[in-house]
Design an enzyme around this catalytic site. Structure first.
Site, PDB file in Angstrom:
ATOM      1  N   ASP A 196      40.164  37.388  36.271  1.00  0.00           N
ATOM      2  CA  ASP A 196      39.384  37.003  37.452  1.00  0.00           C
ATOM      3  C   ASP A 196      37.911  37.395  37.371  1.00  0.00           C
ATOM      4  OD1 ASP A 196      41.792  36.080  38.463  1.00  0.00           O
ATOM      5  OD2 ASP A 196      42.214  37.963  39.495  1.00  0.00           O
ATOM      6  N   LYS A 225      35.651  33.332  34.852  1.00  0.00           N
ATOM      7  CA  LYS A 225      35.646  32.500  33.645  1.00  0.00           C
ATOM      8  C   LYS A 225      35.472  31.020  34.013  1.00  0.00           C
ATOM      9  CE  LYS A 225      39.705  34.224  32.614  1.00  0.00           C
ATOM     10  NZ  LYS A 225      39.821  35.321  33.606  1.00  0.00           N
ATOM     11  N   GLY A 246      44.382  31.592  37.347  1.00  0.00           N
ATOM     12  CA  GLY A 246      43.777  30.845  38.453  1.00  0.00           C
ATOM     13  C   GLY A 246      42.276  30.825  38.233  1.00  0.00           C
ATOM     14  N   HIS A 247      41.747  29.693  37.771  1.00  0.00           N
ATOM     15  CA  HIS A 247      40.324  29.596  37.434  1.00  0.00           C
ATOM     16  C   HIS A 247      39.638  28.708  38.470  1.00  0.00           C
ATOM     17  CE1 HIS A 247      41.369  30.567  32.960  1.00  0.00           C
ATOM     18  NE2 HIS A 247      41.727  31.511  33.804  1.00  0.00           N
ATOM     19  N   GLN A 289      43.401  35.258  31.778  1.00  0.00           N
ATOM     20  CA  GLN A 289      43.535  36.716  31.976  1.00  0.00           C
ATOM     21  C   GLN A 289      42.305  37.415  31.363  1.00  0.00           C
ATOM     22  OE1 GLN A 289      46.764  35.062  30.671  1.00  0.00           O
ATOM     23  NE2 GLN A 289      46.823  34.598  32.826  1.00  0.00           N
ATOM     24  N   ARG A 325      42.696  41.750  45.763  1.00  0.00           N
ATOM     25  CA  ARG A 325      42.409  42.401  44.483  1.00  0.00           C
ATOM     26  C   ARG A 325      41.895  43.808  44.737  1.00  0.00           C
ATOM     27  NH1 ARG A 325      39.029  37.146  42.497  1.00  0.00           N
ATOM     28  NH2 ARG A 325      40.798  35.852  41.857  1.00  0.00           N
ATOM     29  N   LYS A 385      28.882  37.516  39.597  1.00  0.00           N
ATOM     30  CA  LYS A 385      28.994  38.130  40.921  1.00  0.00           C
ATOM     31  C   LYS A 385      27.963  39.243  41.164  1.00  0.00           C
ATOM     32  CE  LYS A 385      32.994  37.287  42.901  1.00  0.00           C
ATOM     33  NZ  LYS A 385      34.399  37.126  43.295  1.00  0.00           N
TER      34      LYS A 385
HETATM   35  P1  GDP Z   1      38.686  33.476  36.655  1.00  0.00           P
HETATM   36  O1  GDP Z   1      40.164  33.648  36.739  1.00  0.00           O
HETATM   37  O2  GDP Z   1      38.062  34.415  35.682  1.00  0.00           O
HETATM   38  O3  GDP Z   1      38.253  32.059  36.440  1.00  0.00           O
HETATM   39  O4  GDP Z   1      38.111  33.929  38.080  1.00  0.00           O
HETATM   40  P2  GDP Z   1      38.714  33.522  39.523  1.00  0.00           P
HETATM   41  O5  GDP Z   1      38.398  32.104  39.771  1.00  0.00           O
HETATM   42  O6  GDP Z   1      40.125  33.939  39.648  1.00  0.00           O
HETATM   43  O7  GDP Z   1      37.900  34.509  40.452  1.00  0.00           O
HETATM   44  C1  GDP Z   1      36.516  34.530  40.474  1.00  0.00           C
HETATM   45  C2  GDP Z   1      36.045  34.272  41.908  1.00  0.00           C
HETATM   46  O8  GDP Z   1      34.664  34.589  42.008  1.00  0.00           O
HETATM   47  C3  GDP Z   1      36.156  32.805  42.317  1.00  0.00           C
HETATM   48  O9  GDP Z   1      36.433  32.757  43.689  1.00  0.00           O
HETATM   49  C4  GDP Z   1      34.772  32.247  42.029  1.00  0.00           C
HETATM   50  O10 GDP Z   1      34.445  31.145  42.861  1.00  0.00           O
HETATM   51  C5  GDP Z   1      33.903  33.444  42.378  1.00  0.00           C
HETATM   52  N1  GDP Z   1      32.643  33.555  41.630  1.00  0.00           N
HETATM   53  C6  GDP Z   1      32.387  33.298  40.324  1.00  0.00           C
HETATM   54  N2  GDP Z   1      31.117  33.643  40.003  1.00  0.00           N
HETATM   55  C7  GDP Z   1      30.557  34.118  41.137  1.00  0.00           C
HETATM   56  C8  GDP Z   1      29.273  34.664  41.460  1.00  0.00           C
HETATM   57  O11 GDP Z   1      28.380  34.800  40.631  1.00  0.00           O
HETATM   58  N3  GDP Z   1      29.084  35.084  42.749  1.00  0.00           N
HETATM   59  C9  GDP Z   1      30.060  34.983  43.706  1.00  0.00           C
HETATM   60  N4  GDP Z   1      29.790  35.414  44.927  1.00  0.00           N
HETATM   61  N5  GDP Z   1      31.263  34.474  43.438  1.00  0.00           N
HETATM   62  C10 GDP Z   1      31.518  34.061  42.178  1.00  0.00           C
HETATM   63  P1  IMO Z   2      43.064  34.681  35.289  1.00  0.00           P
HETATM   64  O1  IMO Z   2      43.181  33.746  34.110  1.00  0.00           O
HETATM   65  C1  IMO Z   2      44.211  38.460  37.101  1.00  0.00           C
HETATM   66  C2  IMO Z   2      48.120  40.087  36.041  1.00  0.00           C
HETATM   67  C3  IMO Z   2      49.135  40.182  37.155  1.00  0.00           C
HETATM   68  C4  IMO Z   2      49.897  41.413  36.724  1.00  0.00           C
HETATM   69  C5  IMO Z   2      49.933  41.275  35.208  1.00  0.00           C
HETATM   70  C6  IMO Z   2      51.219  40.669  34.673  1.00  0.00           C
HETATM   71  O2  IMO Z   2      42.934  33.996  36.586  1.00  0.00           O
HETATM   72  O3  IMO Z   2      42.030  35.711  35.041  1.00  0.00           O
HETATM   73  P2  IMO Z   2      52.119  38.150  34.685  1.00  0.00           P
HETATM   74  O4  IMO Z   2      52.449  37.251  35.833  1.00  0.00           O
HETATM   75  O5  IMO Z   2      51.120  37.609  33.746  1.00  0.00           O
HETATM   76  O6  IMO Z   2      53.353  38.647  33.983  1.00  0.00           O
HETATM   77  O7  IMO Z   2      51.487  39.469  35.398  1.00  0.00           O
HETATM   78  O8  IMO Z   2      48.837  40.446  34.866  1.00  0.00           O
HETATM   79  N1  IMO Z   2      47.535  38.732  35.825  1.00  0.00           N
HETATM   80  C7  IMO Z   2      46.303  38.400  36.206  1.00  0.00           C
HETATM   81  N2  IMO Z   2      45.374  39.093  36.893  1.00  0.00           N
HETATM   82  N3  IMO Z   2      43.920  37.226  36.648  1.00  0.00           N
HETATM   83  C8  IMO Z   2      44.824  36.531  35.930  1.00  0.00           C
HETATM   84  O9  IMO Z   2      44.529  35.356  35.334  1.00  0.00           O
HETATM   85  C9  IMO Z   2      46.107  37.101  35.715  1.00  0.00           C
HETATM   86  N4  IMO Z   2      47.221  36.677  35.098  1.00  0.00           N
HETATM   87  C10 IMO Z   2      48.092  37.704  35.162  1.00  0.00           C
HETATM   88  O10 IMO Z   2      48.511  40.330  38.406  1.00  0.00           O
HETATM   89  O11 IMO Z   2      49.166  42.567  37.044  1.00  0.00           O
HETATM   90 MG    MG Z   3      41.642  34.048  38.171  1.00  0.00          MG
END
Ligand code: GDP
Ligand code: IMO
Ligand code: MG
Length: 421
Positions: A13, A16, A40-41, A222, A303, A329
């Site tokens: 998270d 990416k 979840g991207h 991840q 989180r 962020k």
């Molecule tokens: P990923 O799994 O690495 O793709 O990240 P996620 O999408 O799960 O979580 C990142 C969150 O931060 C999402 O809600 C994005 O929209 C948000 N985000 C990404 N870059 C920025 C930033 O520079 N500033 C803010 N405020 N939010 C951001």
């Molecule tokens: P993205 O790609 C954040 C975490 C779970 C748990 C551990 C094992 O969005 O960054 P699993 O279901 O994979 O067996 O869970 O890994 N986890 C993540 N945490 N972002 C993710 O993906 C994750 N995918 C798995 O919360 O702690």
């Molecule tokens: Mg994510």
């Protein structure tokens, strides 16, 4: 052509999806190499939020081709839903997506076992998407793969093996009856019909595309600290999440991946259980969660939040061979008077900059901080030079500590809120 990879440096998270959407103009093909619907991207199209789980988020760009590589876990039911949901939002993705025939499947009983095992073993806080049980099935060589659907004999034989193996586990460990074989198989066959024409040999495809001069971006899911072998085991996911994993799991030579972007959140977060030395279990952590909207993109779980941990980040840069860093962020830290950054751990009275290996050392690690003056982020920056001096000092410190240049700075969730250095 060189490949470039976008890899998370933390526990997932890091943003990416956002960085991939920004870089999307630079590549023709985007490939996922591991994980599955646990990811979840999040990307934004204007002000509309779209979350990608199994499908590479680079497909948000209309002309790109997406690959789900041989080690990505496929949950066909959720994949069909994901494709349909994204297409309803006006982005055609199915015709641009290729799935490798070698991909192992997540079956309904894997998700059930994931839930049961969480109770039995004590929580790891998994996403309950069946990831651990499905990869266990795969490495035990009892799994069902996408290619098995091409031939009824293979399908029946392979499904029987997986079903039998998992039924023994369900009965012996959890006292559950065997899953209903017939209805599962019927459903799977229906689901396969939907994706059948998207199944290819992606290893051939990706290597040929490379020879033909296509630019290929590798989308990590991840983060490095969740890597099965190199992360905070057992509080990890069940796949290799690093750039080395990208090479072996996509079937491309390691030396070809020569641009590796490490995505680093300006503070740290973690979903689920496990060690997190810089966690702030106080009002400040709560404030970061609110301001950064730190709720899981897949499970909506809050989180855990804390200060940036450069000790862990340095390790992540090392094991990935990160060539440049994208910090995300930064805006969330705006207006905080004093900003802390962890530069060492103290473990059992000893100061160290090396990452612990044993889980008890991990849980005993106390952060040692350096403190920096805060900054205020405004909306109208045109270039890196416009950023506040205090922030520039922090970025310089991060670059020096990690011995890696920061090239991208994200100051908001929208695609346009980005600066390049
Ligand atoms: P990923 O799994 O690495 O793709 O990240 P996620 O999408 O799960 O979580 C990142 C969150 O931060 C999402 O809600 C994005 O929209 C948000 N985000 C990404 N870059 C920025 C930033 O520079 N500033 C803010 N405020 N939010 C951001
Ligand atoms: P993205 O790609 C954040 C975490 C779970 C748990 C551990 C094992 O969005 O960054 P699993 O279901 O994979 O067996 O869970 O890994 N986890 C993540 N945490 N972002 C993710 O993906 C994750 N995918 C798995 O919360 O702690
Ligand atoms: Mg994510």
């Amino acid at each position: 052509m060189p490949f470039f990879a976008v890899i998370g440096l933390g526990w997932g998270d890091e943003g990416k999806g956002k960085i991939i959407s920004v870089l999307s103009d630079e590549f023709d093909i985007v490939a996922r190499f591991q994980g599955g619907s646990n990811a979840g991207h999040t990307v934004y199209i204007k002000d509309k939020k779209v979350v990608f789980h199994q499908v590479p988020s680079g497909l948000v760009h209309p002309n790109k081709t997406g690959i789900m590589g041989p080690y990505e876990l496929i949950d066909m039911e959720l994949l069909i839903k994901e494709i349909n949901d994204i297409e309803k939002g006006g982005i055609n993705i199915k015709e641009r997506l290729y799935i490798d025939g070698r991909c192992p499947l997540v079956l309904p009983y894997h998700k059930f076992i994931d839930e049961l095992e969480e109770e039995k073993r004590g929580l790891l806080g998994t996403t309950k998407r069946g990831i651990g049980p499905a990869y266990s099935d795969f490495t035990a060589r009892t799994a069902l793969r996408i290619c098995d659907f091409k031939n009824d004999r293979d399908l029946n034989e392979r499904f029987n093996i997986s079903w039998e193996w998992n039924s023994i586990l369900l009965g012996g460990r959890y006292g559950q009856p065997p899953p209903d074989k017939k209805s599962i198989l019927e459903k799977l066959k229906k689901h396969f019909e939907f994706i059948e024409d998207r199944v290819i040999d992606t290893v051939e495809f990706i290597n040929k595309s490379d020879k033909n001069g296509k630019n290929i971006l590798i989308e990590g899911a991840q983060g490095a600290l969740l890597d099965i072998a190199l992360g905070t085991y057992p509080y990890v996911t069940s796949s290799h999440t690093t750039s080395g994993g990208a090479s072996s799991l996509l079937g491309i030579p390691p030396y070809k991946i020569n641009r590796i972007i490490g995505v680093l959140k300006a503070y740290a977060t973690r979903v689920g259980k496990g060690p997190f030395p810089t966690e702030c279990r106080d009002e400040f952590g709560e404030a970061l969660r609110k301001k950064g909207e730190e709720y899981g993109a897949t499970t909506r779980r809050p989180r855990r939040c804390g200060w940036l941990d450069l000790v862990a980040s340095k390790y992540s840069c090392m094991i990935n061979g990160v060539t440049e860093i994208a910090i995300t962020k930064i805006d969330v830290l705006s207006d905080i008077k004093k900003i802390k950054i962890c530069t060492a751990y103290e473990i059992n009275g000893k100061k160290t900059e090396a990452l612990p290996i044993s889980i008890s050392d991990w849980f005993n690690a106390k952060p040692v901080y350096e403190t920096f003056d805060g900054f205020e982020i405004k909306k109208d920056y045109k270039s890196f030079d416009d950023l506040p001096e205090n922030l520039k000092k922090i970025i310089k410190f991060v670059e020096e500590y990690l011995n890696t240049p920061v090239k991208i700075i994200s100051i908001g969730k929208e695609k346009s809120q980005i600066l390049f250095k």
